[in-house]
Design a protein around this motif. Structure first.
Motif, PDB file in Angstrom:
ATOM      1  N   ILE A  92       0.276  17.237  17.147  1.00  0.00           N
ATOM      2  CA  ILE A  92      -0.157  17.344  15.769  1.00  0.00           C
ATOM      3  C   ILE A  92       0.553  15.744  14.785  1.00  0.00           C
ATOM      4  CG2 ILE A  92       1.046  18.133  13.249  1.00  0.00           C
ATOM      5  CD1 ILE A  92      -0.105  20.732  14.811  1.00  0.00           C
ATOM      6  N   SER A  93       2.373  15.599  14.974  1.00  0.00           N
ATOM      7  CA  SER A  93       3.409  14.762  14.501  1.00  0.00           C
ATOM      8  C   SER A  93       1.956  13.581  15.202  1.00  0.00           C
ATOM      9  CB  SER A  93       4.794  14.270  15.160  1.00  0.00           C
ATOM     10  OG  SER A  93       5.187  15.709  14.624  1.00  0.00           O
ATOM     11  N   ILE A  94       1.825  13.081  16.196  1.00  0.00           N
ATOM     12  CA  ILE A  94       1.091  12.251  16.763  1.00  0.00           C
ATOM     13  C   ILE A  94       0.112  11.323  16.142  1.00  0.00           C
ATOM     14  CG2 ILE A  94       0.541  10.747  18.961  1.00  0.00           C
ATOM     15  CD1 ILE A  94       2.631  12.382  20.010  1.00  0.00           C
ATOM     16  N   GLU A  95      -0.706  12.366  15.608  1.00  0.00           N
ATOM     17  CA  GLU A  95      -2.091  12.368  15.618  1.00  0.00           C
ATOM     18  C   GLU A  95      -1.940  12.436  13.665  1.00  0.00           C
ATOM     19  OE1 GLU A  95      -4.019  16.136  16.857  1.00  0.00           O
ATOM     20  OE2 GLU A  95      -4.476  15.009  19.048  1.00  0.00           O
ATOM     21  N   VAL A  96      -1.326  12.812  13.199  1.00  0.00           N
ATOM     22  CA  VAL A  96      -1.348  13.027  11.469  1.00  0.00           C
ATOM     23  C   VAL A  96      -0.489  11.966  11.213  1.00  0.00           C
ATOM     24  CG1 VAL A  96      -1.012  14.560   9.768  1.00  0.00           C
ATOM     25  CG2 VAL A  96      -1.724  15.392  12.296  1.00  0.00           C
ATOM     26  N   VAL A  97      -0.005  11.785  11.622  1.00  0.00           N
ATOM     27  CA  VAL A  97       1.998  10.485  10.536  1.00  0.00           C
ATOM     28  C   VAL A  97       0.788   9.830  10.325  1.00  0.00           C
ATOM     29  CG1 VAL A  97       4.177  10.227  11.412  1.00  0.00           C
ATOM     30  CG2 VAL A  97       3.632  12.419  11.620  1.00  0.00           C
ATOM     31  N   PRO A  98      -0.269   8.916  11.304  1.00  0.00           N
ATOM     32  CA  PRO A  98      -0.507   7.588  11.086  1.00  0.00           C
ATOM     33  C   PRO A  98      -1.342   8.177  10.139  1.00  0.00           C
ATOM     34  CG  PRO A  98      -0.412   7.793  13.858  1.00  0.00           C
ATOM     35  CD  PRO A  98      -0.260   9.160  12.700  1.00  0.00           C
ATOM     36  N   PHE A  99      -2.114   9.328  10.154  1.00  0.00           N
ATOM     37  CA  PHE A  99      -3.147   9.111   9.291  1.00  0.00           C
ATOM     38  C   PHE A  99      -2.597   8.918   7.842  1.00  0.00           C
ATOM     39  CE2 PHE A  99      -5.621  11.689   6.418  1.00  0.00           C
ATOM     40  CZ  PHE A  99      -7.346  11.311   6.684  1.00  0.00           C
ATOM     41  N   LEU A 100      -1.330  10.474   7.944  1.00  0.00           N
ATOM     42  CA  LEU A 100      -0.519  10.102   6.530  1.00  0.00           C
ATOM     43  C   LEU A 100      -0.261   9.093   6.234  1.00  0.00           C
ATOM     44  CD1 LEU A 100       0.851  11.855   4.532  1.00  0.00           C
ATOM     45  CD2 LEU A 100       2.649  12.224   6.322  1.00  0.00           C
ATOM     46  N   ILE A 101       0.537   8.104   7.000  1.00  0.00           N
ATOM     47  CA  ILE A 101       1.178   6.698   6.513  1.00  0.00           C
ATOM     48  C   ILE A 101      -0.081   5.273   5.996  1.00  0.00           C
ATOM     49  CG2 ILE A 101       2.764   5.226   7.205  1.00  0.00           C
ATOM     50  CD1 ILE A 101       3.817   8.106   6.461  1.00  0.00           C
ATOM     51  N   LEU A 102      -1.288   5.791   6.840  1.00  0.00           N
ATOM     52  CA  LEU A 102      -2.181   5.147   6.407  1.00  0.00           C
ATOM     53  C   LEU A 102      -2.832   5.396   5.059  1.00  0.00           C
ATOM     54  CD1 LEU A 102      -4.071   2.746   7.260  1.00  0.00           C
ATOM     55  CD2 LEU A 102      -5.547   4.271   8.166  1.00  0.00           C
ATOM     56  N   ALA A 103      -2.723   6.698   4.360  1.00  0.00           N
ATOM     57  CA  ALA A 103      -3.361   7.028   2.779  1.00  0.00           C
ATOM     58  C   ALA A 103      -2.569   6.853   2.048  1.00  0.00           C
ATOM     59  CB  ALA A 103      -3.716   8.941   3.305  1.00  0.00           C
ATOM     60  N   ILE A 104      -1.202   6.955   2.546  1.00  0.00           N
ATOM     61  CA  ILE A 104      -0.352   6.263   0.906  1.00  0.00           C
ATOM     62  C   ILE A 104      -0.814   4.559   1.382  1.00  0.00           C
ATOM     63  CG2 ILE A 104       2.739   6.147   1.212  1.00  0.00           C
ATOM     64  CD1 ILE A 104       2.793   9.031   2.303  1.00  0.00           C
ATOM     65  N   GLY A 105      -0.212   3.774   2.624  1.00  0.00           N
ATOM     66  CA  GLY A 105       0.595   2.551   2.620  1.00  0.00           C
ATOM     67  C   GLY A 105      -1.296   2.170   2.420  1.00  0.00           C
ATOM     68  N   VAL A 106      -2.267   2.771   2.037  1.00  0.00           N
ATOM     69  CA  VAL A 106      -3.482   1.903   1.893  1.00  0.00           C
ATOM     70  C   VAL A 106      -3.206   1.838   0.615  1.00  0.00           C
ATOM     71  CG1 VAL A 106      -5.905   1.971   1.305  1.00  0.00           C
ATOM     72  CG2 VAL A 106      -4.668   2.331   3.285  1.00  0.00           C
ATOM     73  N   ASP A 107      -2.849   3.001  -0.249  1.00  0.00           N
ATOM     74  CA  ASP A 107      -2.742   2.932  -2.302  1.00  0.00           C
ATOM     75  C   ASP A 107      -1.725   1.671  -2.167  1.00  0.00           C
ATOM     76  OD1 ASP A 107      -2.778   4.197  -4.375  1.00  0.00           O
ATOM     77  OD2 ASP A 107      -0.897   4.572  -4.330  1.00  0.00           O
ATOM     78  N   ASN A 108      -0.217   1.428  -1.613  1.00  0.00           N
ATOM     79  CA  ASN A 108       0.637   0.568  -1.913  1.00  0.00           C
ATOM     80  C   ASN A 108      -0.285  -0.855  -2.116  1.00  0.00           C
ATOM     81  OD1 ASN A 108       2.507   2.446  -2.827  1.00  0.00           O
ATOM     82  ND2 ASN A 108       3.277   2.374  -0.819  1.00  0.00           N
ATOM     83  N   MET A 109      -1.277  -1.042  -0.614  1.00  0.00           N
ATOM     84  CA  MET A 109      -1.771  -1.948   0.180  1.00  0.00           C
ATOM     85  C   MET A 109      -2.515  -3.077  -1.812  1.00  0.00           C
ATOM     86  SD  MET A 109      -2.558  -1.404   3.448  1.00  0.00           S
ATOM     87  CE  MET A 109      -4.155  -2.926   3.569  1.00  0.00           C
ATOM     88  N   PHE A 110      -3.810  -1.904  -1.687  1.00  0.00           N
ATOM     89  CA  PHE A 110      -4.494  -2.426  -3.230  1.00  0.00           C
ATOM     90  C   PHE A 110      -3.864  -1.993  -4.388  1.00  0.00           C
ATOM     91  CE2 PHE A 110      -7.456  -0.414  -0.797  1.00  0.00           C
ATOM     92  CZ  PHE A 110      -9.027  -0.812  -0.955  1.00  0.00           C
ATOM     93  N   ILE A 111      -2.670  -2.009  -4.428  1.00  0.00           N
ATOM     94  CA  ILE A 111      -1.550  -1.324  -5.595  1.00  0.00           C
ATOM     95  C   ILE A 111      -1.276  -3.291  -6.069  1.00  0.00           C
ATOM     96  CG2 ILE A 111       0.328  -1.170  -7.191  1.00  0.00           C
ATOM     97  CD1 ILE A 111      -0.810   2.393  -6.211  1.00  0.00           C
ATOM     98  N   ILE A 112      -0.718  -3.479  -5.030  1.00  0.00           N
ATOM     99  CA  ILE A 112       0.147  -4.915  -4.800  1.00  0.00           C
ATOM    100  C   ILE A 112      -1.108  -5.881  -4.887  1.00  0.00           C
ATOM    101  CG2 ILE A 112       0.914  -6.450  -2.999  1.00  0.00           C
ATOM    102  CD1 ILE A 112       3.244  -4.162  -1.802  1.00  0.00           C
ATOM    103  N   SER A 113      -2.681  -5.757  -4.270  1.00  0.00           N
ATOM    104  CA  SER A 113      -3.575  -6.875  -3.859  1.00  0.00           C
ATOM    105  C   SER A 113      -4.054  -7.147  -5.483  1.00  0.00           C
ATOM    106  CB  SER A 113      -4.432  -6.127  -3.204  1.00  0.00           C
ATOM    107  OG  SER A 113      -4.284  -6.836  -1.578  1.00  0.00           O
ATOM    108  N   ILE A 114      -4.396  -5.786  -5.841  1.00  0.00           N
ATOM    109  CA  ILE A 114      -4.732  -5.980  -7.314  1.00  0.00           C
ATOM    110  C   ILE A 114      -3.920  -6.467  -8.453  1.00  0.00           C
ATOM    111  CG2 ILE A 114      -6.120  -4.928  -9.293  1.00  0.00           C
ATOM    112  CD1 ILE A 114      -6.525  -2.920  -6.828  1.00  0.00           C
ATOM    113  N   GLY A 115      -2.513  -5.849  -8.327  1.00  0.00           N
ATOM    114  CA  GLY A 115      -1.702  -6.908  -9.496  1.00  0.00           C
ATOM    115  C   GLY A 115      -1.746  -8.005  -9.127  1.00  0.00           C
ATOM    116  N   GLU A 116      -1.444  -8.538  -7.858  1.00  0.00           N
ATOM    117  CA  GLU A 116      -1.418 -10.091  -7.437  1.00  0.00           C
ATOM    118  C   GLU A 116      -2.789 -10.672  -8.439  1.00  0.00           C
ATOM    119  OE1 GLU A 116      -1.965 -13.365  -4.035  1.00  0.00           O
ATOM    120  OE2 GLU A 116      -3.269 -11.813  -4.911  1.00  0.00           O
ATOM    121  N   LYS A 117      -3.703  -9.870  -7.990  1.00  0.00           N
ATOM    122  CA  LYS A 117      -4.691 -10.607  -8.754  1.00  0.00           C
ATOM    123  C   LYS A 117      -4.330 -10.517 -10.044  1.00  0.00           C
ATOM    124  CE  LYS A 117      -8.353  -9.503  -5.335  1.00  0.00           C
ATOM    125  NZ  LYS A 117      -9.949  -9.174  -5.208  1.00  0.00           N
ATOM    126  N   LYS A 118      -3.934  -9.802 -11.052  1.00  0.00           N
ATOM    127  CA  LYS A 118      -4.620  -9.530 -12.572  1.00  0.00           C
ATOM    128  C   LYS A 118      -3.460 -10.507 -12.521  1.00  0.00           C
ATOM    129  CE  LYS A 118      -5.155  -4.390 -12.767  1.00  0.00           C
ATOM    130  NZ  LYS A 118      -4.373  -3.219 -13.836  1.00  0.00           N
TER     131      LYS A 118
END
Length: 914
Positions: A331-357
């Protein structure tokens, strides 16, 4: 807050100035943590995953194993008709003959293991000294003699166990002279009309024939050999039989290793869908974060780097936890990557869009502004928001780690470390990648292949479809009076529904859900529920009890009677060695050689009683069979009884509620009656300890005897798995409340208390609403549903973390807007709503939909269904309810109205710093 913003400003400029050094440090740290993978321990043992080491059942099991040895390994084969399982009577000679051939091969098959030859006789459980293996089978009625069975004129009369001449019931026994229990060898039993009597068993037909092998589980050094026999002999012979279509029957089976093997198979099937989920999310991120299909402004390199950061975060988490000896589950090995991807993607968009602004603002200034300054201002703007979300999630998982269930604890620890690692890599390495991608575009290099120049450099078209939808359609519709009222009504309805359905969600984890659909175990559990009529063996264990005390003897009889009367969960009789001993002592018979036994001391009486063989006349004629209790009484070196046990059997339990009730009822009965029992007083210290413990209430006393106040407890193998359900609802609420407190503290420290309360309210409503969401989906979908168990509790804790992502960014944007509350709520929704939709909602939705195609019922219920609930409820509370609440009761702005507007301030700062 200002100090934190300044720190992020300096960090952004540092990332921009030295991107290669920053990335190199991140890779070296990841490589260092990866060393811990050498100690990676993937735990598949169900008990080590789901049993709390601090639980009462765990310690009772340890006591049982230390004194009586581990529970034997059960291997069971159930034979049913291949053509018509539900109506065919398989208690016929032709069916028994096929069963005999399979059983004979299992008993005689020679296994080569570590250059030695073994048979089942080397591994089996032998309950009687000098006798053979305990193997329960319908062929026991004929002592496993095929000729005797085939020559028997009426096999159904033989199984009645009636003396045909005297018409009296007799004791049928197997090759070891152990009594045959009919319900253990036959399933789906029906009495033939007109047979049997008030004191006699009837002739039967049966839908299932059952063979049960009990194997030793005492020594770790032979466990691999036992497992090898189970796989290469037991399971292999069953597989060969089932593959032969000419056979009359089909065999479903359960072996002790089946659960672990099934988990491995299930994980190998699910991993494909997990990988597909990640691939689809990566493709979406790479397209959405840039401008597709522009050759220059696509950002596949940035998206790929973001995925690599997620992988590095997971490696850091798993490597570091493994280095500290923390085992992980799949469960940890399969779910933690999904969890971190879900959280990390948000930060990626915030940083990228913030840079564009910031680039757009710099262009408006009509001055040359360095990208270093742009990234510094970007991090100043969005750094505190990312920090608030990350530390809220970290705190929520740390709180979740306080639970006693190992799988949940280990998951929360690895998730917390991964969240922290992802946060630091995002604000360093990912920002450095954004800088390198800017240099690539500045020098007109091809995305992913920066060695190649592009002749034409098309201008970034900056398509903002989702932002356009939010600005022109979603925001006006949301703030319409009818929408506001509808959303508030919907919120109240979800909240009330969750309260109403909280107790209606069933406890447990249905066996068929936890295994591969239509697999071997799935078929076995279905057959077990349909036909088998006897359940797990159980015991009442007594510790240091005075068996000569009259009061104790009365209590022992009451315990036996109380268990026998539990018609829903217990299958009488209760095998009490004390009652049999009393018969041996009080009813003297020449055949029992006990005429002088009343004159001996108690120790001698017990020893002489245990010497009465089960093949003796005393046993067969008078039912005094002391030898069968030989393993139920443990003596010390002085001959005193240290501990003993009564045996009984549960009925076939076919629901999770049945298992939970069986544990609850037997424990309640034994605990209540054992309160007044008197311990054996072997010394003055024992007497003093007993006096002290008796002077305080039973539940709060601390007895020096064996460091446990209970002199008796009930025990069966499944108890350790089901004790968690006695308080799992309360534990889930406790974890959620602690997680909410952690979120409140983190948000309050980074913003203010009022903002923290609103975000925590939204997180709490999302998590609590997930209960009602699951209840409604269970009712609409039918079949198996989400139940309250350790997996769903893990998801509730994870929901606390993910729900922050849906809420905190809108809140921090709201605090930085000017105007009245509604104006600020509208601006915040337009400013961050599209980012949340693009970075969180859409990404998670794509990944979760793929999980819904997985073959595993566990994945479809506990990952697809519950994750979909997190997305739907997170969107509802974060992007619908929260803006409306902010428009009425939102906190004050951090920016005064007489100061320049936000974008004007940024423009001024960029120009001044440049």
């Amino acid at each position: 807050m200002a100090i934190l913003a300044e720190l992020f400003y300096r960090l952004g400029k540092l990332d921009s100035r030295h991107p290669f050094i920053i990335i190199l440090i991140a890779l070296l740290f990841t490589a260092f943590c990866a060393i811990g993978l050498a100690w990676l321990d993937v735990q598949t043992n169900p008990q080590k995953l789901w049993v709390d080491p601090a639980s009462r059942s765990y310690h009772e099991q340890k006591y049982f194993n230390d004194h009586f040895g581990k529970f034997y390994r059960v291997n069971q084969a159930v034979f049913t008709s291949r053509k018509n399982r539900d109506s065919t009577d398989v208690f016929q000679k032709e069916y028994l003959e096929e069963l005999w051939y399979v059983q004979a091969q299992m008993e005689s098959k020679v296994l080569m293991y570590k250059e030695k030859l073994y048979t089942v006789d080397d591994y089996c459980y032998k309950p009687v000294r000098g006798k053979g293996c305990f193997i329960s089978s319908p062929m026991d009625y004929w002592k496993m003699n095929l000729t005797a069975m085939l020559d028997d004129p009426d096999i159904k009369s033989t199984a009645q166990c009636i003396n045909q001449q005297e018409g009296q019931q007799i004791l049928c026994s197997d090759r070891n002279n152990i009594p045959i229990i009919r319900n253990v060898t036959f399933g789906g039993v029906h009495c033939l009309q007109g047979t049997g009597g008030p004191c006699q068993s009837c002739k039967i037909d049966a839908r299932a024939l059952i063979i049960t092998f009990l194997l030793n589980n005492q020594h770790e050094n032979v466990q691999e050999g036992v497992e090898s026999w189970e796989k290469d002999v037991f399971e292999k012979l069953i597989s060969d039989y089932n593959d032969d279509s000419s056979k009359l029957m089909k065999i479903v089976y359960y072996s002790e290793r089946s659960i672990s093997d099934e988990l491995d198979k299930e994980d190998s099937q699910n991993i494909l869908y997990v990988i597909l989920s990640y691939v689809f999310m990566f493709a979406y991120i790479s397209i959405a974060i840039g401008t597709f299909p522009s050759r220059l402004h696509t950002r596949f390199m940035v998206g790929g780097s973001g995925i690599m950061i997620v992988i590095c975060s997971v490696v850091i988490a798993i490597g570091s936890t493994s280095a500290f000896g923390i085992p992980l589950s799949m469960i940890s090995i399969e779910v933690v990557p999904f969890l971190i991807l879900a959280i990390g993607v948000d930060n990626m968009f915030i940083i990228s869009i913030g840079e564009k602004k910031m680039i757009e603002l710099a262009e408006k200034s009509q001055q040359e502004v360095t990208h270093e300054e742009i990234l510094g201002q970007t991090m100043r703007e969005i750094g505190p928001t990312i920090t608030a979300a990350a530390f809220s999630e970290f705190a929520a998982f740390i709180v979740g780690a306080t639970t006693g269930i190992p799988a949940l604890t280990n998951f929360c620890i690895s998730a917390a470390v991964a969240v922290l690692a992802d946060y630091f890599l995002q604000i360093t390495a990912f920002v450095a990648v954004v800088e390198l991608d800017h240099r690539r575009r500045l020098h007109r290099r091809l995305d992913c292949f920066p060695c190649f120049d592009i002749e034409e450099a098309p201008r970034d078209p900056r398509r903002r479809i989702i932002k356009y939808v939010v600005r022109k359609i979603y925001e006006p519709a949301l703030f319409h009076p009818v929408s506001k009222i509808s959303i508030l009504i919907g919120f109240i309805a979800v909240f009330i529904l969750s309260f109403a359905s909280y107790d209606d969600l069933k406890l447990g984890l249905t066996e068929q859900v936890s295994v591969i659909k239509n697999g071997d175990l799935y078929d076995y559990f279905n057959t077990y529920n349909d036909f088998l009529e006897v359940g797990s063996i159980a015991y009442v264990v007594f510790k240091n009890v005075d068996y000569q005390n009259t009061k104790n003897l009365q209590i022992l009889d009451k315990i036996s009677d109380a268990l026998s009367q539990m018609s829903e969960t217990v299958q009488p009789p209760v095998y009490s060695w004390v009652k049999s001993l009393q018969s041996f002592v009080n009813d003297t018979q020449p055949e029992c050689n006990n005429t002088e036994i009343p004159y001996y001391d108690f120790k001698t009486q017990v020893r002489r009683f245990l010497e009465v063989s089960i093949s003796s006349v005393c046993c067969k004629k008078y039912g005094i069979c002391g030898e069968q209790f030989d393993t139920d009484i443990i003596f010390d070196e002085d001959g005193n009884i240290v501990t003993s046990r009564f045996r009984f059997q549960h009925k076939a339990l076919t629901t999770q509620k049945g298992y939970i009730n069986a544990l609850r009822d037997t424990r309640h009965a034994v605990d209540n009656l054992a309160k007044e029992m008197v311990p054996m007083m072997n010394s003055k210290a024992d007497l003093k300890a007993y006096s002290l413990s008796s002077s305080v209430p039973w539940e709060s006393s601390t007895t020096a005897l064996h460091n446990d106040k209970r002199l008796a407890f009930s025990y069966s193998l499944f108890y350790v798995y089901y004790e968690q359900y006695s308080n799992i609802r309360g534990q889930a609420i406790q974890n959620m409340l602690l997680a909410f407190g952690a979120v409140l503290l983190a948000i309050e420290l980074l913003t203010n208390l009022y903002a923290g309360l609103i975000v925590t309210l939204m997180v709490g409503c999302t998590t609590w609403g997930l209960i009602g969401f699951c209840y409604v989906w269970n009712k609409l979908a039918g079949g198996y549903g989400v139940e309250v168990n350790a997996i769903s509790v893990v998801n509730l804790v994870m929901c606390c973390g993910l729900a922050v992502e849906f809420c905190v960014h809108i809140m921090t944007s709201f605090l930085k807007q000017t105007g009245n509350r509604e104006e600020r709520a509208r601006k915040a929704l337009i400013d961050m709503g599209s980012t949340v939709m693009t970075g969180i909602v859409s990404t998670k939705l794509i990944g979760v939909i793929v999980l819904g195609l997985a073959p595993s019922e566990v994945f479809r219920l506990y990952f697809f269904r519950m994750y979909m609930g997190i997305i739907v409820l997170g969107f509802f509370h974060g992007l619908a309810l929260q803006p409306i609440l902010l428009s009425y009761i939102g906190p004050s702005s951090e920016v005064k109205d007489d100061k320049p507007k936000r974008h004007d301030r940024m423009l001024e700062t960029i120009t001044r710093n440049n």
